[in-house]
Design a protein around this motif. Structure first.
Motif, PDB file in Angstrom:
ATOM      1  N   SER A  55       0.837  -1.201   0.000  1.00  0.00           N
ATOM      2  CA  SER A  55       0.000   0.000   0.000  1.00  0.00           C
ATOM      3  C   SER A  55       0.871   1.250   0.000  1.00  0.00           C
ATOM      4  CB  SER A  55      -0.924  -0.009   1.221  1.00  0.00           C
ATOM      5  OG  SER A  55      -1.745  -1.149   1.220  1.00  0.00           O
ATOM      6  N   ILE A  56       1.389   1.574  -1.158  1.00  0.00           N
ATOM      7  CA  ILE A  56       2.295   2.706  -1.314  1.00  0.00           C
ATOM      8  C   ILE A  56       1.518   3.930  -1.758  1.00  0.00           C
ATOM      9  CG2 ILE A  56       4.314   3.578  -2.541  1.00  0.00           C
ATOM     10  CD1 ILE A  56       5.117   0.575  -2.872  1.00  0.00           C
ATOM     11  N   PHE A  57       1.660   5.006  -0.999  1.00  0.00           N
ATOM     12  CA  PHE A  57       1.007   6.254  -1.369  1.00  0.00           C
ATOM     13  C   PHE A  57       1.890   7.110  -2.254  1.00  0.00           C
ATOM     14  CE2 PHE A  57      -1.765   9.774  -1.221  1.00  0.00           C
ATOM     15  CZ  PHE A  57      -1.028  10.908  -0.959  1.00  0.00           C
ATOM     16  N   SER A  58       3.150   7.291  -1.821  1.00  0.00           N
ATOM     17  CA  SER A  58       4.066   8.106  -2.626  1.00  0.00           C
ATOM     18  C   SER A  58       5.499   7.685  -2.349  1.00  0.00           C
ATOM     19  CB  SER A  58       3.886   9.591  -2.308  1.00  0.00           C
ATOM     20  OG  SER A  58       4.247   9.873  -0.973  1.00  0.00           O
ATOM     21  N   TRP A  59       6.361   7.980  -3.320  1.00  0.00           N
ATOM     22  CA  TRP A  59       7.777   7.651  -3.227  1.00  0.00           C
ATOM     23  C   TRP A  59       8.590   8.874  -2.887  1.00  0.00           C
ATOM     24  CZ3 TRP A  59       9.322   2.783  -3.363  1.00  0.00           C
ATOM     25  CH2 TRP A  59       8.476   1.833  -3.963  1.00  0.00           C
ATOM     26  N   ASN A  60       9.671   8.645  -2.202  1.00  0.00           N
ATOM     27  CA  ASN A  60      10.647   9.694  -1.970  1.00  0.00           C
ATOM     28  C   ASN A  60      11.913   9.290  -2.724  1.00  0.00           C
ATOM     29  OD1 ASN A  60      12.670  11.373  -0.974  1.00  0.00           O
ATOM     30  ND2 ASN A  60      11.525  11.731   0.906  1.00  0.00           N
ATOM     31  N   ALA A 116      14.000   1.773  -0.004  1.00  0.00           N
ATOM     32  CA  ALA A 116      12.984   2.705  -0.473  1.00  0.00           C
ATOM     33  C   ALA A 116      12.513   3.567   0.682  1.00  0.00           C
ATOM     34  CB  ALA A 116      11.809   1.957  -1.082  1.00  0.00           C
ATOM     35  N   ARG A 117      12.455   4.846   0.454  1.00  0.00           N
ATOM     36  CA  ARG A 117      11.875   5.782   1.412  1.00  0.00           C
ATOM     37  C   ARG A 117      10.539   6.228   0.823  1.00  0.00           C
ATOM     38  NH1 ARG A 117      14.837  10.290   4.006  1.00  0.00           N
ATOM     39  NH2 ARG A 117      13.846   9.380   5.833  1.00  0.00           N
ATOM     40  N   LEU A 118       9.463   5.929   1.525  1.00  0.00           N
ATOM     41  CA  LEU A 118       8.156   6.160   0.944  1.00  0.00           C
ATOM     42  C   LEU A 118       7.111   6.402   2.028  1.00  0.00           C
ATOM     43  CD1 LEU A 118       6.529   3.246   1.531  1.00  0.00           C
ATOM     44  CD2 LEU A 118       8.084   2.479  -0.262  1.00  0.00           C
ATOM     45  N   THR A 135       4.029   9.807   7.857  1.00  0.00           N
ATOM     46  CA  THR A 135       5.488   9.869   7.892  1.00  0.00           C
ATOM     47  C   THR A 135       6.116   9.079   6.749  1.00  0.00           C
ATOM     48  OG1 THR A 135       5.540   7.976   9.382  1.00  0.00           O
ATOM     49  CG2 THR A 135       5.513  10.165  10.382  1.00  0.00           C
ATOM     50  N   ILE A 136       7.333   9.475   6.410  1.00  0.00           N
ATOM     51  CA  ILE A 136       8.127   8.740   5.419  1.00  0.00           C
ATOM     52  C   ILE A 136       8.875   7.630   6.150  1.00  0.00           C
ATOM     53  CG2 ILE A 136      10.055   8.890   3.810  1.00  0.00           C
ATOM     54  CD1 ILE A 136       9.192  11.766   3.229  1.00  0.00           C
ATOM     55  N   GLU A 137       8.802   6.447   5.592  1.00  0.00           N
ATOM     56  CA  GLU A 137       9.417   5.286   6.239  1.00  0.00           C
ATOM     57  C   GLU A 137      10.469   4.657   5.331  1.00  0.00           C
ATOM     58  OE1 GLU A 137       5.705   3.500   8.767  1.00  0.00           O
ATOM     59  OE2 GLU A 137       5.604   3.344   6.572  1.00  0.00           O
ATOM     60  N   ASP A 138      11.407   3.952   5.964  1.00  0.00           N
ATOM     61  CA  ASP A 138      12.463   3.237   5.238  1.00  0.00           C
ATOM     62  C   ASP A 138      12.118   1.760   5.149  1.00  0.00           C
ATOM     63  OD1 ASP A 138      15.069   5.328   6.325  1.00  0.00           O
ATOM     64  OD2 ASP A 138      14.713   4.724   4.242  1.00  0.00           O
ATOM     65  N   TYR A 139      12.279   1.214   3.952  1.00  0.00           N
ATOM     66  CA  TYR A 139      12.090  -0.216   3.752  1.00  0.00           C
ATOM     67  C   TYR A 139      13.314  -0.794   3.050  1.00  0.00           C
ATOM     68  CZ  TYR A 139       7.241   0.310   5.079  1.00  0.00           C
ATOM     69  OH  TYR A 139       6.096   0.569   5.788  1.00  0.00           O
ATOM     70  N   TRP A 140      13.598  -2.067   3.375  1.00  0.00           N
ATOM     71  CA  TRP A 140      14.774  -2.738   2.813  1.00  0.00           C
ATOM     72  C   TRP A 140      14.380  -4.045   2.150  1.00  0.00           C
ATOM     73  CZ3 TRP A 140      19.540  -0.525   2.792  1.00  0.00           C
ATOM     74  CH2 TRP A 140      19.735   0.577   3.632  1.00  0.00           C
ATOM     75  N   GLY A 141      15.065  -4.335   1.041  1.00  0.00           N
ATOM     76  CA  GLY A 141      14.934  -5.632   0.423  1.00  0.00           C
ATOM     77  C   GLY A 141      15.806  -6.647   1.152  1.00  0.00           C
ATOM     78  N   GLN A 142      15.731  -7.889   0.728  1.00  0.00           N
ATOM     79  CA  GLN A 142      16.397  -8.981   1.431  1.00  0.00           C
ATOM     80  C   GLN A 142      17.870  -9.112   1.082  1.00  0.00           C
ATOM     81  OE1 GLN A 142      14.834  -9.308  -1.374  1.00  0.00           O
ATOM     82  NE2 GLN A 142      15.566 -11.077  -2.529  1.00  0.00           N
ATOM     83  N   GLY A 143      18.353  -8.397   0.084  1.00  0.00           N
ATOM     84  CA  GLY A 143      19.755  -8.502  -0.288  1.00  0.00           C
ATOM     85  C   GLY A 143      19.966  -9.521  -1.384  1.00  0.00           C
ATOM     86  N   THR A 144      20.829  -9.177  -2.311  1.00  0.00           N
ATOM     87  CA  THR A 144      21.193 -10.101  -3.380  1.00  0.00           C
ATOM     88  C   THR A 144      22.713 -10.057  -3.522  1.00  0.00           C
ATOM     89  OG1 THR A 144      20.807 -10.705  -5.712  1.00  0.00           O
ATOM     90  CG2 THR A 144      20.849  -8.343  -5.205  1.00  0.00           C
ATOM     91  N   GLU A 145      23.302 -11.224  -3.622  1.00  0.00           N
ATOM     92  CA  GLU A 145      24.760 -11.327  -3.572  1.00  0.00           C
ATOM     93  C   GLU A 145      25.374 -11.155  -4.954  1.00  0.00           C
ATOM     94  OE1 GLU A 145      26.019 -14.693  -1.406  1.00  0.00           O
ATOM     95  OE2 GLU A 145      28.155 -14.171  -1.479  1.00  0.00           O
ATOM     96  N   VAL A 146      26.389 -10.321  -5.003  1.00  0.00           N
ATOM     97  CA  VAL A 146      27.158 -10.099  -6.228  1.00  0.00           C
ATOM     98  C   VAL A 146      28.599 -10.511  -5.955  1.00  0.00           C
ATOM     99  CG1 VAL A 146      28.045  -8.364  -7.823  1.00  0.00           C
ATOM    100  CG2 VAL A 146      25.673  -8.242  -7.043  1.00  0.00           C
TER     101      VAL A 146
END
Length: 120
Positions: free
Chosen positions: A26-31, A96-98, A105-116
């Protein structure tokens, strides 16, 4: 909100990889959306970021080699990595800050990580 990162893998030095990070929920807006990386025994550092308006920022070590982009319609951010070097080896995390629907409020979200892994 969930971030799903993909695209990591093993590549030889000089090669290329493209990372993707798709957001859902449920994303309202992106930062700002960005990519960070963390090598073994080191802290997590910013690699590249892109604002809602399209302004990009890169850490010095990847300038000219990496390109960040986003597809707002797909809620996806990409990191095109060219001319990869051994020192690019790390786990890459998307961020993502959204604002969520109904949240001020603007919140921080993180993905699970992908190895390079870049072989020299």
């Amino acid at each position: 909100v969930q971030l799903q990162a993909s695209g990591g893998g093993l590549v030889q030095a000089g090669g290329s990889l493209r990372l993707s990070c798709a957001a859902s929920g449920s994303i309202f807006s992106w930062n700002t959306m960005g990519w960070y990386r963390q090598a073994p025994g080191k802290r997590r550092d910013l690699v590249a970021s892109i604002t809602n308006g399209g302004t990009t920022t890169y850490t010095d070590s990847v300038k000219g080699r990496f390109t960040i982009s986003r597809d707002n319609a797909k809620n996806t951010v990409y990191l095109q990595m060219d001319s990869l070097k051994y020192e690019d080896t790390a786990v890459y995390f998307c961020n993502a800050r959204l604002r969520r629907l109904g949240v001020r409020t603007i919140e921080d979200y993180w993905g699970q990580g992908t190895e390079v892994t870049v072989s020299s």
